[in-house]
Design a protein around this motif. Sequence first.
Motif, PDB file in Angstrom:
ATOM      1  N   ILE A  16       0.842  -1.207   0.000  1.00  0.00           N
ATOM      2  CA  ILE A  16       0.000   0.000   0.000  1.00  0.00           C
ATOM      3  C   ILE A  16       0.879   1.259   0.000  1.00  0.00           C
ATOM      4  O   ILE A  16       0.646   2.191  -0.780  1.00  0.00           O
ATOM      5  CB  ILE A  16      -0.943   0.008   1.233  1.00  0.00           C
ATOM      6  N   GLU A  17       1.898   1.260   0.848  1.00  0.00           N
ATOM      7  CA  GLU A  17       2.743   2.458   0.946  1.00  0.00           C
ATOM      8  C   GLU A  17       3.567   2.696  -0.311  1.00  0.00           C
ATOM      9  O   GLU A  17       3.786   3.839  -0.711  1.00  0.00           O
ATOM     10  CB  GLU A  17       3.636   2.371   2.195  1.00  0.00           C
ATOM     11  N   ARG A  18       3.994   1.582  -0.958  1.00  0.00           N
ATOM     12  CA  ARG A  18       4.735   1.739  -2.223  1.00  0.00           C
ATOM     13  C   ARG A  18       3.830   2.355  -3.289  1.00  0.00           C
ATOM     14  O   ARG A  18       4.242   3.251  -4.029  1.00  0.00           O
ATOM     15  CB  ARG A  18       5.259   0.387  -2.710  1.00  0.00           C
ATOM     16  N   ILE A  19       2.588   1.855  -3.332  1.00  0.00           N
ATOM     17  CA  ILE A  19       1.652   2.384  -4.333  1.00  0.00           C
ATOM     18  C   ILE A  19       1.333   3.854  -4.042  1.00  0.00           C
ATOM     19  O   ILE A  19       1.312   4.680  -4.955  1.00  0.00           O
ATOM     20  CB  ILE A  19       0.363   1.535  -4.395  1.00  0.00           C
ATOM     21  N   GLU A  20       1.130   4.176  -2.760  1.00  0.00           N
ATOM     22  CA  GLU A  20       0.831   5.574  -2.411  1.00  0.00           C
ATOM     23  C   GLU A  20       1.983   6.506  -2.806  1.00  0.00           C
ATOM     24  O   GLU A  20       1.757   7.609  -3.301  1.00  0.00           O
ATOM     25  CB  GLU A  20       0.539   5.688  -0.915  1.00  0.00           C
ATOM     26  N   LEU A  22       4.139   5.968  -5.236  1.00  0.00           N
ATOM     27  CA  LEU A  22       4.140   6.066  -6.702  1.00  0.00           C
ATOM     28  C   LEU A  22       2.997   6.954  -7.205  1.00  0.00           C
ATOM     29  O   LEU A  22       3.176   7.715  -8.155  1.00  0.00           O
ATOM     30  CB  LEU A  22       4.036   4.663  -7.322  1.00  0.00           C
ATOM     31  N   GLU A  23       1.827   6.847  -6.560  1.00  0.00           N
ATOM     32  CA  GLU A  23       0.693   7.699  -6.951  1.00  0.00           C
ATOM     33  C   GLU A  23       1.047   9.178  -6.745  1.00  0.00           C
ATOM     34  O   GLU A  23       0.660  10.026  -7.534  1.00  0.00           O
ATOM     35  CB  GLU A  23      -0.565   7.356  -6.133  1.00  0.00           C
ATOM     36  N   GLU A  25       4.123  10.397  -6.876  1.00  0.00           N
ATOM     37  CA  GLU A  25       5.072  10.722  -7.956  1.00  0.00           C
ATOM     38  C   GLU A  25       4.317  11.025  -9.243  1.00  0.00           C
ATOM     39  O   GLU A  25       4.635  11.970  -9.968  1.00  0.00           O
ATOM     40  CB  GLU A  25       6.010   9.540  -8.219  1.00  0.00           C
ATOM     41  N   LYS A  26       3.289  10.204  -9.529  1.00  0.00           N
ATOM     42  CA  LYS A  26       2.495  10.401 -10.747  1.00  0.00           C
ATOM     43  C   LYS A  26       1.808  11.765 -10.709  1.00  0.00           C
ATOM     44  O   LYS A  26       1.812  12.493 -11.697  1.00  0.00           O
ATOM     45  CB  LYS A  26       1.448   9.283 -10.862  1.00  0.00           C
TER      46      LYS A  26
END
Lengths: 85, 85
Positions: A16-20, A22-23, A25-26
């Motif tokens: 979850i934290e990796r995706i957050e 990256l989101e 960064e996006k």
Amino acid sequence: MEDTVRVAAEELKGYIERIEKLEQEKKDVQDHIRDVYAKAADEGWDTKVMKQVIRLRKMDDDDREEQEILLDTYKRALGMSCESE
Amino acid sequence: MEDTVRVAAEELKGYIERIEKLEQEKKDVQDHIRDVYAKAADEGWDTKVMKQVIRLRKMDDDDREEQEILLDTYKRALGMSCESE
């Protein structure tokens, strides 16, 4: 058993934290893109046409030529082309 | 005059190339996000529920609580809740 649950929860939290991250960064990149368009608009460039140019540059020459011929054909069919008059 | 056109063309090219670079960065981040979800799915995590969790974590506590109460109310109204039976 509790250890297994804890390990699983930590694994999930990691994803979850990796995706957050990256989101975020996006979002930063998207904001940056918007800033560049805004600056170009300030200088008098039409951003809609810029987006068309970027789309066309992504296509290879054959695809681009084919699409231009089709667009021209459709425009003639609908009486939108000067040449049709 | 030709110099002005050339300068303008170079300015436009600069904007276009910056946007193309940023669009590529955005695509890379998106691919990275997809990879993380794919890895989580391989480990048995449900990615749809993960996306819900990420959405909920973005909201503040009050908003989240309000939405949960509303969701529960709507589910009861539509007979989708166990408690309604």
